[in-house]
Design a protein around this motif. Structure first.
Motif, short mmCIF file in Angstrom:
data_model
loop_
_atom_site.label_atom_id
_atom_site.label_comp_id
_atom_site.label_asym_id
_atom_site.label_seq_id
_atom_site.Cartn_x
_atom_site.Cartn_y
_atom_site.Cartn_z
N LEU A 1 0.83 -1.21 0.00
CA LEU A 1 0.00 0.00 0.00
C LEU A 1 0.86 1.25 0.00
N ALA A 2 1.96 1.22 0.79
CA ALA A 2 2.83 2.39 0.82
C ALA A 2 3.47 2.62 -0.53
N ALA A 3 3.87 1.52 -1.20
CA ALA A 3 4.49 1.67 -2.53
C ALA A 3 3.50 2.30 -3.50
N LEU A 4 2.22 1.97 -3.31
CA LEU A 4 1.20 2.43 -4.24
C LEU A 4 1.05 3.95 -4.20
N VAL A 5 1.31 4.57 -3.04
CA VAL A 5 1.05 6.00 -2.92
C VAL A 5 2.30 6.84 -3.06
#
Lengths: 312, 98, 482
Positions: C286-290
Motif C-alpha cells: 500500500l505504501a508503494a502504491l502512494v
C-alpha cells in the motif's frame, strides 16, 4: 566478604547513577564528561569481575579515546553553531524514564534466567583453557583472540578500517577546518610532551609484549599509542593533511594484510587457514595489529585523512 | 593483621581522607582557582599516601618503583592541566597570563 | 581446491579492498573489477563439490568447533553466494561507469564496496554465532558508509538512522548470543541443536536474537529505516542493499530457527512472525502504491516482498524451504534490476518523480524495458522466478488449508501488480513536455547491467531444476511435514 560486597554495591549504584545523569542531564557537555567518568567506573567494575584485560580496554578505549572523540566533536559543533552552546540535544527527555524501566526489566529477566541453570561442564572456554599450552602464550585472552578465534580479530580490523573509511565518506566534500587558533603555547606543554610521548611509546610496546603472559595485548597497546597521537594532534605537533599519504594508507591496512597474508600462506602450504607457524607469528601479527589500531583512532580524532609533522 | 598491614591501612585511610577533603573543596569553593588548589594539592597528597600504602603491601622493589612512577605521572598530569585550566580561566576574564 | 576457493570468497575481496585503498584512482577500479569478475569463477569448484557431497567445511586454524570457527558451504548457502557473485559483479559494472565522474567519492567507494562483498560472503559461510555478529558488523558499517557516500542531508540523516537502529539490533543479537553461550557452552549453530532446551534463558535469548535480526532485515513493523536509506543511496548501492544485505540477516534467522532450533517446538512464535510478514506485505504494497518518487516506490516494494519470506514460519513444511530460497533469489535479481534501472532513470532525467517521467520509451528504452521485465518477476507473473516462488508458497498454503496466509499472499501479488503498473504507466505515457536535456549521461553498460539482472530474474523461472538440485536437503527443523 563484607567489604567487597559494599564496594560492589557502591560501584553498581555509581554506574546506574552516572548513566541516569548522562542520559537525562541538563547540558550536553556535562553528559559527555560524565560519560567519561562512567567509562572509568565501568573499568573498575571489570576489574572487580576479574577481567583485567577488559578493564584496561575499557579505560583506554571506552573512557579515553571515546571521551576525547566526544569532546572534540562537541567543540566542533559549538564552533559551527555558537548560538546553541548551552543546548542539550536529547530529543525527548521524557523517554529516558520508560526506556530505563524497560531496560531494567529486560536486564532483570536476563539475570534471573541466566542464574537458573549452571553452565555445562565442557564449554568452548574450558576447551580453550586446556588447549592453551600448545599456543605458546599463557594469557588465555590472547590465546582466544589470536589463535583460536583469530578470524574474528581479523574481521574486527576490517571494522576499524571501515570506521576510517566511513568518516571519510561523510566528510567528503567538506573543506578542512583551519585548525587550532593562533594562541601562544603555554610553557609546560613542550616539557610535558618530551616526557610523556616517549613514555607512551614505551608503555604501548610493553603492553604488546606483556600481552602474551599478562593482561595486555594489541588492542590496549594500540589505544595507548593512539592516545599519544591524540596528544600530539591536540598540541599542534601533528597537523592534518588533505589526502592520506601512501605510507599511512599502508599502515591502515597493515594489520589486515599481515594477518590475512600469513593465514593464506599457511592455507596454500597445506595447513588450515589462519593456523600460526609459531609463537613468533603471534607477536608479529600483534605488532601489525597494534599500529593498525593506533593510526585510525588518531586520524578519527584529528578528523583528517592524514597527519604530518608541524613544519613540513 | 601484621604491623605492616595495620600501617598500610592507616596510610590508606589518611589518603582517602585527603581525597575526601579535595572533593569537598572542589564542590564547595567559590571559584576556579581555589578549586584548583583543592583538586591538585589535596589529591596529590592523597595519591602519595595511597601509593605508599600499596608499596608496603606490595613487598617487592619492582612494585615500589612502579608505584613511584605512577605518583610522578599523576603529579605531572595534575601540574600541566592545572596550569592550562588556570591560564584559560584568566584569559577568559580578559587578563594577561604571561 | 573447493575449500581454498571458499576461503578466497572472503579473503580475496578483503585483500582487494586493502589494495584498492592503498593504490586509489584507476588502479583501484581495475582491482575491484578483476576481483568481482573472479567471484563467479571461485563459485564453480564450490558448487560442484556441494552438489557432490552436500556440503563442504573448513575449520579455521585447524581448531574444530566449538573451540574454533567453522566455515561451511551447503546448498542454500551456495545459492546465496552465487547471488552475491552475480549481483555483485553486475552492480560493480554499473558502479564502474556511474562513479567515473566522481573521483573523490570513488576513492572511498571501492574499498567500502569490496569489504561489503567480503562481509556478505563471510555471513553466508560462517557457522559460528559470534563470527556472524562480526561479519554483520562489516556488512552494516560498510552499507551505512555507502549510503552516506551519496552526500546531502537526506542521505546523511537516512544513514545515521540506519546506523543507530542497526547498532541497536546488533546489541540485541549479541545479548542473545551471550545467553545461548552461557546455556550451552558453544556458539556453533549446528552443534547447538543438540543442547538447546526450552528453558527461560534460551527463550529469552531466541527472542532477543530474533528481534535483532528482524530489525536488521527491516521486517514490518521494524522497517522504518529502510525506505529512505535504500532510496537515497547511490544506484548500485541500493541494488546490493535491497538484494543482498537485508537477505543476509534473514538468512541468519533461518539458520537459527531451522538448524539450531530443530529440536525445539517453536510453534507459538511462528504465527507472530507470520503476522509480521503479512503486515509487511500489506503495508509495504500500500505504501508503494502512494509513493510519488520512483526510488521510494521500489524501496517500499522491498519492504513488501520481504514479508513473503516470513511466510516460511507459519507454513513450515518441506515445500516452504525451496519456496523461500526461490523468493530470495528471484527478488534479489529483480530488485537489483529495478534499483539499477531507477538509478539510470534518475540520472538521465534529473528527477525520479513519477509525474515528471514521461515518454521514457523514447528517451531511455533499455532502462524502461529492464524495469518492466523485473516488474514481471516482482508481480509474480509467469514465467519468471518470482512466479515460481510465489506459486510454491501458495501450493504449500493450500496443502495446509492455511486460507488466511493464502489470501494475504494473493492480495500482495495484486497490490504489487498495481504499483508496478502505476510506475510503468507514468513512464510510458507520452507527454507534451519538451525533450529535456539529459542531466548526466547514462552509459550503455549501466543500462545493460540492469537488463541482464532483469533477464536473469526471468530466466530463473525456466531453469528451476538445477537450482532446486543445488538446494538439496531441507534443514533439519523442517523435516516433519506440518
Amino acid at each position: 566478604m563484607g567489604i567487597s560486597l559494599v564496594i560492589d554495591v557502591l560501584l553498581a549504584l555509581g554506574l546506574v547513577g552516572l548513566a541516569l545523569q548522562v542520559v537525562a542531564g541538563p547540558s550536553l557537555f556535562r553528559s559527555i564528561v560524565l560519560f567519561v567518568v562512567f567509562g572509568l567506573v565501568m573499568a573498575l567494575a571489570w576489574a572487580r569481575l576479574h577481567a583485567p584485560d577488559l578493564a584496561m580496554a575499557e579505560a583506554a578505549i571506552g573512557a579515553g579515546i571515546t571521551g576525547a572523540l566526544l569532546l572534540m566533536t562537541y567543540r566542533r559543533l559549538v564552533e559551527l553553531n555558537p548560538e546553541k552552546r548551552g543546548e542539550t540535544y536529547l530529543g525527548s527527555r521524557w523517554l529516558a524514564a520508560p526506556v530505563g524501566v524497560l531496560t531494567g526489566v529486560l536486564v532483570g529477566l536476563i539475570g534471573w534466567a541466566a542464574l537458573q541453570l549452571p553452565p555445562g561442564d565442557t564449554t568452548a572456554g574450558t576447551l580453550a583453557r586446556d588447549a592453551l599450552d600448545e599456543t605458546g602464550v599463557s594469557n588465555p585472552v590472547t590465546g582466544v583472540l589470536l589463535v583460536f578465534r583469530g578470524y574474528d580479530t581479523l574481521l574486527e580490523m576490517g571494522v576499524l578500517l571501515l570506521a576510517f573509511l566511513g568518516a571519510r565518506a561523510v566528510a567528503s566534500g567538506r573543506a578542512h577546518s583551519p585548525g587550532t587558533s593562533e594562541v601562544s603555547e603555554p610553557a609546560l606543554v613542550g616539557a610535558l610532551l618530551s616526557l610523556v610521548v616517549p613514555l607512551t611509546i614505551l608503555v604501548g610496546i610493553y603492553l604488546l609484549r606483556a600481552g602474551g603472559h599478562a593482561p595486555g595485548g594489541a588492542f590496549q597497546a594500540g589505544a595507548v599509542l593512539a592516545a599519544g597521537g591524540v596528544l600530539l594532534s591536540l598540541t599542534g605537533r601533528l597537523v592534518p593533511t588533505d589526502h592520506t599519504p601512501l605510507v599511512q594508507r599502508l599502515v591502515l591496512v597493515l594489520g589486515l594484510l599481515v594477518f590475512s597474508g600469513m593465514g593464506l600462506f599457511m592455507l596454500f602450504a597445506g595447513s588450515a587457514m589462519l593456523s600460526l607457524p609459531g609463537t613468533w607469528a603471534i607477536y608479529l601479527v600483534e605488532t601489525a595489529l597494534m599500529i593498525s589500531i593506533a593510526l585510525p583512532l588518531a586520524l578519527l580524532f584529528a578528523q583528517a585523512p592524514g597527519l604530518k609533522g608541524r613544519g613540513h | 593483621m601484621s604491623v605492616l598491614e595495620i600501617v598500610s591501612t592507616g596510610l590508606l585511610a589518611a589518603g582517602c581522607f585527603f581525597y575526601l577533603a579535595g572533593t569537598i573543596g572542589l564542590l564547595r569553593f567559590p571559584d576556579v582557582h581555589s578549586r584548583l588548589h583543592a583538586l591538585t594539592k589535596a589529591d596529590n597528597v592523597g595519591l602519595f599516601l595511597v601509593c605508599l600504602a600499596l608499596t608496603l603491601l606490595g613487598e617487592s622493589l619492582r612494585v615500589a618503583l612502579l608505584l613511584l612512577l605512577i605518583w610522578l605521572l599523576g603529579l605531572l598530569a595534575a601540574t600541566v592541566s592545572c596550569h592550562l585550566i588556570a591560564r584559560h580561566s584568566i584569559r577568559r576574564k580578559g587578563g594577561r597570563s604571561g | 581446491m573447493a575449500e581454498q576457493a571458499m576461503i578466497l570468497l572472503v579473503f580475496l575481496p578483503l585483500l582487494a579492498a586493502c589494495l584498492a585503498f592503498v593504490l586509489a584512482g584507476t588502479p583501484a577500479r581495475v582491482i575491484a573489477g578483476i576481483t568481482m569478475a573472479a567471484l563467479p569463477a571461485l563459485m564453480l569448484p564450490i558448487t560442484v563439490d556441494v552438489i557432490d557431497q552436500g556440503e563442504i567445511a573448513h575449520s579455521l586454524g585447524g581448531h574444530a568447533a566449538p573451540l574454533g570457527i567453522r566455515l561451511v558451504a551447503d546448498g542454500s548457502g551456495a545459492l546465496m553466494l552465487w547471488l552475491v557473485a552475480i549481483i555483485g559483479s553486475l552492480a560493480s559494472l554499473h558502479a564502474w561507469f556511474s562513479f567515473r565522474d566522481q573521483p573523490d567519492a570513488e576513492g572511498t567507494f571501492w574499498p567500502l564496496w569490496l569489504i561489503l562483498i567480503a562481509g556478505l560472503n563471510g555471513m553466508f559461510l560462517s557457522c559460528d554465532l559470534f563470527n556472524l555478529y562480526v561479519a554483520m558488523e562489516l556488512v552494516t558499517l560498510s552499507a551505512v558508509a555507502l549510503v552516506a557516500l551519496a552526500g546531502g542531508p537526506v542521505a546523511l540523516s537516512a544513514a545515521m538512522r540506519y546506523l543507530l537502529l542497526a547498532m541497536l539490533a546488533s546489541l540485541a543479537y549479541l545479548l542473545g548470543v551471550v545467553l545461548i553461550y552461557n546455556a550451552t557452552g558453544t556458539m556453533d549453530f549446528r552443534l547447538l541443536a543438540a543442547d538447546l532446551e526450552a528453558t527461560p534463558e534460551v527463550i529469552i535469548s531466541l527472542v532477543l536474537i530474533t528481534v535483532g535480526l528482524l530489525l536488521k532485515t527491516a521486517i514490518f513493523p521494524l522497517h522504518v529505516w529502510l525506505p529512505r536509506a535504500h532510496a537515497s543511496a547511490p544506484g548500485p548501492v541500493s541494488a546490493v542493499l535491497s538484494a543482498l544485505v537485508v537477505k543476509a540477516s534473514l538468512f541468519v534467522l533461518y539458520r537459527i530457527w531451522f538448524w539450531s532450533g530443530a529440536e525445539l517446538d517453536l510453534a507459538p512464535a511462528e504465527w507472530v512472525l507470520g503476522l509480521a510478514g503479512a503486515g509487511a506485505i500489506i503495508y509495504g504494497s500500500l505504501a508503494a502504491l502512494v509513493q510519488s518518487r520512483l526510488k521510494l516506490l521500489v524501496a517500499y516494494s522491498t519492504v513488501a516482498q520481504l514479508g513473503y519470506l516470513m511466510m516460511i514460519f507459519p507454513l513450515a513444511s518441506l515445500l516452504a524451504w525451496p519456496a523461500a530460497n526461490y523468493q530470495i533469489m528471484a527478488h534479489a535479481l529483480a530488485k537489483a534490476a529495478l534499483f539499477l534501472a531507477a538509478a539510470n532513470i534518475l540520472r538521465g532525467q534529473g528527477t525520479d518523480r513519477l509525474q515528471e517521467l514521461g515518454g521514457l520509451d523514447r528517451r531511455q528504452p533499455i532502462d524502461l524495458f529492464a524495469f518492466g521485465i523485473a516488474g514481471v518477476s516482482i508481480m509474480g507473473l509467469p514465467p519468471s522466478g518470482g512466479f515460481l516462488a510465489k506459486w510454491m508458497f501458495l501450493e504449500t498454503a493450500w496443502a495446509q488449508a492455511a486460507w488466511g496466509w493464502l489470501a494475504v499472499m494473493v492480495i500482495g501479488s495484486l497490490l504489487a501488480a498495481a504499483y508496478i503498473f502505476r510506475a510503468l504507466a507514468g513512464m510510458l505515457t507520452s507527454r507534451q513536455t519538451e525533450f529535456q536535456a539529459r542531466i548526466r549521461p547514462v552509459h550503455r553498460a549501466m543500462s545493460l547491467s540492469a537488463l541482464a539482472l532483469a533477464l536473469l530474474a526471468l530466466a530463473s523461472g525456466f531453469a528451476s531444476s538445477p537450482i532446486l538440485e543445488l538446494l538439496g536437503l531441507e534443514p533439519p527443523g523442517l523435516s516433519v511435514d506440518s
